[in-house]
Design a protein around this motif. Structure first.
Motif, short mmCIF file in Angstrom:
data_model
loop_
_atom_site.label_atom_id
_atom_site.label_comp_id
_atom_site.label_asym_id
_atom_site.label_seq_id
_atom_site.Cartn_x
_atom_site.Cartn_y
_atom_site.Cartn_z
N TYR A 167 -41.46 6.93 39.74
CA TYR A 167 -42.35 7.99 40.18
C TYR A 167 -41.71 9.37 39.94
O TYR A 167 -42.35 10.27 39.39
N LEU A 168 -40.46 9.52 40.36
CA LEU A 168 -39.79 10.81 40.21
C LEU A 168 -39.66 11.19 38.74
O LEU A 168 -39.85 12.36 38.37
N SER A 169 -39.36 10.21 37.88
CA SER A 169 -39.17 10.52 36.47
C SER A 169 -40.47 10.96 35.80
O SER A 169 -40.44 11.66 34.78
N LEU A 170 -41.60 10.59 36.38
CA LEU A 170 -42.90 11.05 35.87
C LEU A 170 -43.29 12.41 36.45
O LEU A 170 -43.59 13.35 35.71
N VAL A 171 -43.25 12.52 37.79
CA VAL A 171 -43.70 13.75 38.44
C VAL A 171 -42.76 14.91 38.13
O VAL A 171 -43.19 16.05 37.97
N TYR A 172 -41.45 14.60 38.05
CA TYR A 172 -40.47 15.65 37.84
C TYR A 172 -39.91 15.62 36.42
O TYR A 172 -38.79 16.08 36.18
N ALA A 173 -40.68 15.13 35.48
CA ALA A 173 -40.25 15.13 34.08
C ALA A 173 -39.80 16.51 33.61
O ALA A 173 -38.87 16.62 32.80
N PRO A 174 -40.41 17.62 34.09
CA PRO A 174 -39.94 18.94 33.66
C PRO A 174 -38.51 19.27 34.09
O PRO A 174 -37.96 20.28 33.64
N PHE A 175 -37.88 18.43 34.95
CA PHE A 175 -36.47 18.67 35.29
C PHE A 175 -35.60 18.64 34.04
O PHE A 175 -34.51 19.20 34.04
N GLY A 176 -36.05 17.94 33.00
CA GLY A 176 -35.29 17.90 31.75
C GLY A 176 -34.98 16.49 31.31
O GLY A 176 -35.47 15.51 31.87
N ASP A 177 -34.14 16.39 30.30
CA ASP A 177 -33.79 15.11 29.69
C ASP A 177 -32.65 14.46 30.48
O ASP A 177 -31.49 14.45 30.06
N LEU A 178 -32.99 13.89 31.64
CA LEU A 178 -32.00 13.28 32.52
C LEU A 178 -31.72 11.85 32.09
O LEU A 178 -32.59 11.16 31.55
N THR A 179 -30.50 11.39 32.36
CA THR A 179 -30.15 10.01 32.09
C THR A 179 -30.72 9.10 33.17
O THR A 179 -31.13 9.57 34.25
N ASP A 180 -30.73 7.79 32.91
CA ASP A 180 -31.18 6.84 33.92
C ASP A 180 -30.33 6.96 35.19
O ASP A 180 -30.86 6.86 36.31
N ALA A 181 -29.03 7.17 35.02
CA ALA A 181 -28.15 7.30 36.18
C ALA A 181 -28.49 8.54 37.01
O ALA A 181 -28.43 8.52 38.25
N GLN A 182 -28.87 9.63 36.34
CA GLN A 182 -29.24 10.84 37.07
C GLN A 182 -30.55 10.68 37.81
O GLN A 182 -30.69 11.10 38.96
N TRP A 183 -31.54 10.04 37.17
CA TRP A 183 -32.79 9.76 37.88
C TRP A 183 -32.54 8.83 39.06
O TRP A 183 -33.14 8.99 40.13
N ARG A 184 -31.66 7.86 38.86
CA ARG A 184 -31.33 6.94 39.95
C ARG A 184 -30.70 7.69 41.12
O ARG A 184 -31.02 7.41 42.29
#
Length: 286
Positions: A167-184
């Motif tokens: 959910y966060l990786s979709l809604v907050y996609a404008p945060f930038g090109d984050l790694t899976d570990a950063q989204w986690r």
């Protein structure tokens, strides 16, 4: 290596006391002579700054303090959601600075946290000596607020942390090109466990009251910007709809005449986890 500890203090509202949580990053060797406060965006929390805080503590030898604004993260909530707003947030941050027992702080603020920093920095006898505003400026466009209003306070329910991460990786996609570990990382610190065992986002949906009870209009804080006297770094995601190119350019020409740093692969708001973004903040505060 910097070490992180968790702390609390009491804030006060018209209905009594509430708990305020914050993390404190200390450089190796003990209490430094410099303090930096990092304040998050509307629906986020202080753990967003873990990467930046560790970097600044290690590289600048500073104490770095990252609060959870009331209603978010590990802080308490307000019994009356009408009290969520900048007067309360400013009072709580003043209480935090008093707790830290320092004469001055540098301030790094993302979105809402940047607006809090701007208002504090504009006051007479302010303790703010340097200010970093991440993807926010003295004019907040109506269209960006309407977009935020479509998701803030929607109260989704999740079964697992993996669902929170998606959910966060979709809604907050404008945060930038984050790694899976950063989204986690953002997900692990971005949920509350409900009484029934399901998971919800780690903020009180009452913070959305202002989006639901008042007409949404542009927020014009140019008079506040004109009263800021300290050096300012403005960070902007090139795809941002909240800090437009025109507003950012005007920020470099008016008031404190900010230094501008732009992030190519982000919108609202850069996550401040990328090495180039860390370096921009570090070099400015240095």
């Amino acid at each position: 290596m910097a070490t992180m500890t968790e702390h609390t203090l009491r804030g006060f509202s018209a209905l009594g006391f509430h708990r305020l949580a914050y993390t404190q990053w200390m450089p190796e060797g003990g209490l430094p002579g410099r303090t930096i406060v990092c304040c998050h965006g509307l629906t986020r929390n202080g753990r967003d700054f873990d990467v930046l805080a560790a970097d600044l503590a290690d590289s600048l030898g500073a104490r770095v303090v990252c609060p959870d604004v009331v209603g978010r993260g590990k802080s308490g909530t307000l019994a009356n959601p009408d009290l969520y707003g900048y007067p309360q947030y400013l009072a709580d941050m003043a209480a935090l600075i008093a707790r830290l027992d320092v004469e001055s702080v540098d301030w790094v603020g993302t979105s809402m946290g940047g607006l809090i920093g701007m208002i504090l920095a504009a006051q007479g006898d302010t303790p703010i000596t340097r200010l970093v505003v991440n993807d926010v400026g003295p004019l907040v466009p109506k269209a960006a607020l309407e977009r935020i209003g479509t998701y803030v306070g929607t109260n989704p329910v999740f079964g697992t942390v993996e669902e929170v991460q998606r959910y966060l990786s979709l809604v907050y996609a404008p945060f930038g090109d984050l790694t899976d570990a950063q989204w986690r990382h953002l997900a692990e610190h971005g949920y509350w466990t409900r009484p029934d065992g399901t998971l919800g986002l780690a903020y009180d949906t009452g913070i959305a009251r202002a989006f639901q009870t008042q007409p949404i209009t542009d927020v014009d804080l140019w008079p506040v910007w004109g009263m800021i006297r300290c050096p300012v770094l403005a960070i902007r995601g090139l795809q941002s709809d909240l800090l437009t190119a025109e507003i950012a350019q005007a920020m470099t020409e008016r008031g404190p005449k900010a230094t501008l740093f732009e992030v190519a692969d982000a919108g609202h708001a850069p996550a401040l986890m990328d090495p180039a973004q860390l370096a921009a903040v570090r070099d400015f505060l240095r």
